[in-house]
Scaffold this active site. Sequence first.
Site, short mmCIF file in Angstrom:
data_model
loop_
_atom_site.label_atom_id
_atom_site.label_comp_id
_atom_site.label_asym_id
_atom_site.label_seq_id
_atom_site.Cartn_x
_atom_site.Cartn_y
_atom_site.Cartn_z
N ARG A 178 0.88 -1.18 0.00
CA ARG A 178 0.00 0.00 0.00
C ARG A 178 0.91 1.22 0.00
O ARG A 178 1.70 1.43 0.93
CB ARG A 178 -0.92 0.00 1.23
CG ARG A 178 -1.65 1.33 1.41
CD ARG A 178 -2.76 1.28 2.43
NE ARG A 178 -3.95 0.65 1.88
CZ ARG A 178 -5.20 0.96 2.22
NH1 ARG A 178 -5.43 1.91 3.11
NH2 ARG A 178 -6.22 0.34 1.68
N HIS A 214 -7.15 0.80 -6.85
CA HIS A 214 -7.41 -0.01 -5.65
C HIS A 214 -8.13 -1.30 -6.09
O HIS A 214 -9.31 -1.51 -5.79
CB HIS A 214 -8.27 0.80 -4.67
CG HIS A 214 -8.32 0.24 -3.28
ND1 HIS A 214 -7.58 -0.86 -2.88
CD2 HIS A 214 -9.03 0.65 -2.19
CE1 HIS A 214 -7.84 -1.10 -1.60
NE2 HIS A 214 -8.71 -0.20 -1.16
N GLN A 272 -10.25 -3.75 -3.77
CA GLN A 272 -11.56 -3.24 -3.38
C GLN A 272 -12.58 -3.49 -4.48
O GLN A 272 -13.70 -3.94 -4.22
CB GLN A 272 -11.46 -1.74 -3.09
CG GLN A 272 -12.76 -1.12 -2.63
CD GLN A 272 -13.14 -1.53 -1.23
OE1 GLN A 272 -12.37 -1.34 -0.29
NE2 GLN A 272 -14.34 -2.09 -1.05
N ASP A 319 -17.00 7.92 -2.71
CA ASP A 319 -15.84 7.76 -1.82
C ASP A 319 -15.60 9.10 -1.14
O ASP A 319 -16.17 10.12 -1.54
CB ASP A 319 -14.61 7.32 -2.66
CG ASP A 319 -13.44 6.86 -1.78
OD1 ASP A 319 -13.62 6.74 -0.55
OD2 ASP A 319 -12.35 6.65 -2.33
N CYS A 347 -16.50 2.39 -0.26
CA CYS A 347 -15.40 1.49 0.13
C CYS A 347 -15.01 1.66 1.60
O CYS A 347 -14.31 0.80 2.14
CB CYS A 347 -14.20 1.70 -0.78
SG CYS A 347 -13.54 3.37 -0.75
N ARG A 398 -13.74 -8.27 1.33
CA ARG A 398 -12.29 -8.10 1.19
C ARG A 398 -11.58 -9.38 1.61
O ARG A 398 -10.64 -9.84 0.96
CB ARG A 398 -11.80 -6.92 2.04
CG ARG A 398 -12.39 -5.55 1.68
CD ARG A 398 -11.93 -5.08 0.31
NE ARG A 398 -10.50 -5.01 0.21
CZ ARG A 398 -9.77 -3.95 0.60
NH1 ARG A 398 -10.36 -2.87 1.07
NH2 ARG A 398 -8.45 -3.95 0.47
N1 CP Z 1 -11.41 0.53 1.80
C1 CP Z 1 -10.16 0.42 2.30
O1 CP Z 1 -9.17 0.18 1.58
O2 CP Z 1 -10.12 0.56 3.66
P1 CP Z 1 -8.79 0.75 4.52
O3 CP Z 1 -8.16 2.07 4.10
O4 CP Z 1 -9.26 0.75 5.94
O5 CP Z 1 -7.86 -0.38 4.23
#
Ligand code: CP
Length: 315
Positions: free
Chosen positions: A101, A128, A131, A229, A269, A297
């Site tokens: 990440r 992403h 997701q 989002d 998300c 997830r």
């Molecule tokens: N939706 C998502 O990626 O959540 P986090 O940032 O908590 O991992």
Amino acid sequence: MRHFLQETDVALPELGGLFARARDFKRNRGQPGAAPLAGQTWAMIFSKASTRTRVSFEVAIRELGGNALFLNQHDIQLGRGESIEDTARVMSRFVHGLIVRTFDHRDVERLAAAGTVPVINGLTDFLHPCQIYSDALALAERWTSGPDLPAALRGRKIAFFGDTACNMANSWILGANHFGMKIALAGPAGFARGAEIQALLARSGHAGAYQFTTDPYEAARGADVVYTDVWVSMGKEAEGGARARTLAPYAVTAKLFAAAKPDALFMHCLPAHPGEEVAPEVLANPRSIIFDQAENRLHMQKAILALLADAARRP
Ligand code: CP
């Protein structure tokens, strides 16, 4: 070496098997079963905060029989200037896969190119994909009880509101095209998608296959899914006030949600900012599936991990 960096990294003929495997993991959770990551350690290098991605991957790896090693970028020399390439080469000698990440999407591509183990994109500023695949599973589960889950997505319309230049919007443009869905995005004129996503779509054989409008009600018309989002993504906190004023007309209110199909589903998300990009009553609506998305997830990422582990084992 096989990686999962963007939505098109699972080929169309593989989608049915991946989705079915994710649903099997969901249905059989807690039952004794195969352990595709037995004897493996997967490292998670995270340069941004996370609840869902971190916890779902750690639990997924453990439930598949492997070990998860969580590394904040400041725990390792990467945070002190060691190159991405050397980090990839060294980590490849220790672990069986990487989940990353970070900010710049090119960094996950460089890690994948330099290392010799699978890399999974756990979010970049550009995409992403974990997701989107988890979201797609949540939609398919709602729309079919049959064996071909991805078939249930084809021809459906998703409408994305607000910051249409964010990673989730990019990923849904690519994902919708890959899954055979239609996508409309509604946001301020300055948030129309740029050359980078056009180039990515073109490379994936989907040039220009999305609608952008400044009219949120036009985007909502005929939509099966209403998606939004947060307006201030991680790393853009300084722009918060100005962005909120610009994006306010694109908040998902009860009125805007009602402009979609009568059985439309609401998705986000998470984390959400109730009262900003979405009204609290929409989040709490019976057609809001935000926690199904979050739960998926775990199940979808198990399927992705197993797919990459299988590929890495093949001679
Ligand atoms: N939706 C998502 O990626 O959540 P986090 O940032 O908590 O991992």
